[in-house]
Design a protein around this motif. Sequence first.
Motif, short mmCIF file in Angstrom:
data_model
loop_
_atom_site.label_atom_id
_atom_site.label_comp_id
_atom_site.label_asym_id
_atom_site.label_seq_id
_atom_site.Cartn_x
_atom_site.Cartn_y
_atom_site.Cartn_z
N SER A 41 0.82 -1.20 0.00
CA SER A 41 0.00 0.00 0.00
C SER A 41 0.86 1.26 0.00
O SER A 41 1.95 1.29 0.57
N LEU A 42 0.38 2.28 -0.69
CA LEU A 42 1.10 3.55 -0.70
C LEU A 42 0.54 4.50 0.35
O LEU A 42 1.00 5.62 0.51
N ASP A 43 -0.47 4.03 1.07
CA ASP A 43 -1.10 4.85 2.09
C ASP A 43 -0.34 4.66 3.41
O ASP A 43 -0.76 3.91 4.29
N THR A 44 0.80 5.33 3.51
CA THR A 44 1.64 5.18 4.69
C THR A 44 1.99 6.56 5.24
O THR A 44 1.87 7.56 4.54
N ARG A 45 2.40 6.58 6.48
CA ARG A 45 2.84 7.86 7.01
C ARG A 45 4.04 7.67 7.93
O ARG A 45 4.20 6.61 8.55
N GLU A 46 4.86 8.72 8.02
CA GLU A 46 6.04 8.67 8.87
C GLU A 46 5.61 8.95 10.30
O GLU A 46 4.94 9.94 10.57
N VAL A 47 5.99 8.05 11.22
CA VAL A 47 5.64 8.28 12.62
C VAL A 47 6.84 8.75 13.44
O VAL A 47 6.68 9.34 14.49
N ALA A 48 8.03 8.45 12.96
CA ALA A 48 9.23 8.93 13.65
C ALA A 48 10.32 9.14 12.62
O ALA A 48 10.55 8.27 11.77
N HIS A 49 10.96 10.28 12.69
CA HIS A 49 11.99 10.57 11.69
C HIS A 49 13.22 9.71 11.92
O HIS A 49 13.97 9.42 11.01
N PHE A 50 13.44 9.28 13.16
CA PHE A 50 14.53 8.37 13.46
C PHE A 50 13.94 7.05 13.91
O PHE A 50 13.31 6.97 14.96
N GLY A 51 14.12 6.04 13.10
CA GLY A 51 13.58 4.73 13.43
C GLY A 51 14.56 3.97 14.30
O GLY A 51 15.17 4.53 15.21
N SER A 52 14.79 2.70 13.97
CA SER A 52 15.66 1.87 14.79
C SER A 52 17.10 2.36 14.73
O SER A 52 17.89 2.12 15.62
#
Length: 160
Positions: A127-138
């Motif tokens: 899906s292209l329906d995504t959003r960024e929840v944190a600019h720094f992930g793991s």
Amino acid sequence: MVTHHADAARAWSAAAAVVDPEVPVLSIDDLGVLREVTVTDDGVEVVITPTYSGCPAMDAIREDVVRALAAAGFGDVRVRLELSPAWTTDWISAKGRTALKEFGIAPPSATGPVSLRLSVKCPHCGSLDTREVAHFGSTSCKALFVCRGCGEPFDHFKAI
Ligand SMILES: [Zn+2]
């Protein structure tokens, strides 16, 4: 200056076996980070291009390359960072893209700061329906995204 072709191939193989510490399924060769390995009478010169300018993984990669070449019998290894031309996601090999997908990381699908703002594809359901929840992930090289389609979180590589 004398170059040694057999040694060069062996040196390339040793350097190419180094994996990205951020994504252990991906070698720096598949990532397109490994640019050149030159063997001369003076030693080995390795050229790498960082994927992301602030990425701390580069120091680890640099050390691993020196270690891998030392293990393969090469001394006097110099690792040079080549910043131009800048790394782009186009340099990730087909094998690398598959590995990224299997690892659950969305391979960056477009280059440049503008297209990066476009949709990031979910590696789970596409899906292209995504959003960024944190600019720094793991790690600082990845951002954490969540998919609205399947609800799964995933890491996305930040390109420059
Ligand atoms: Zn999804």
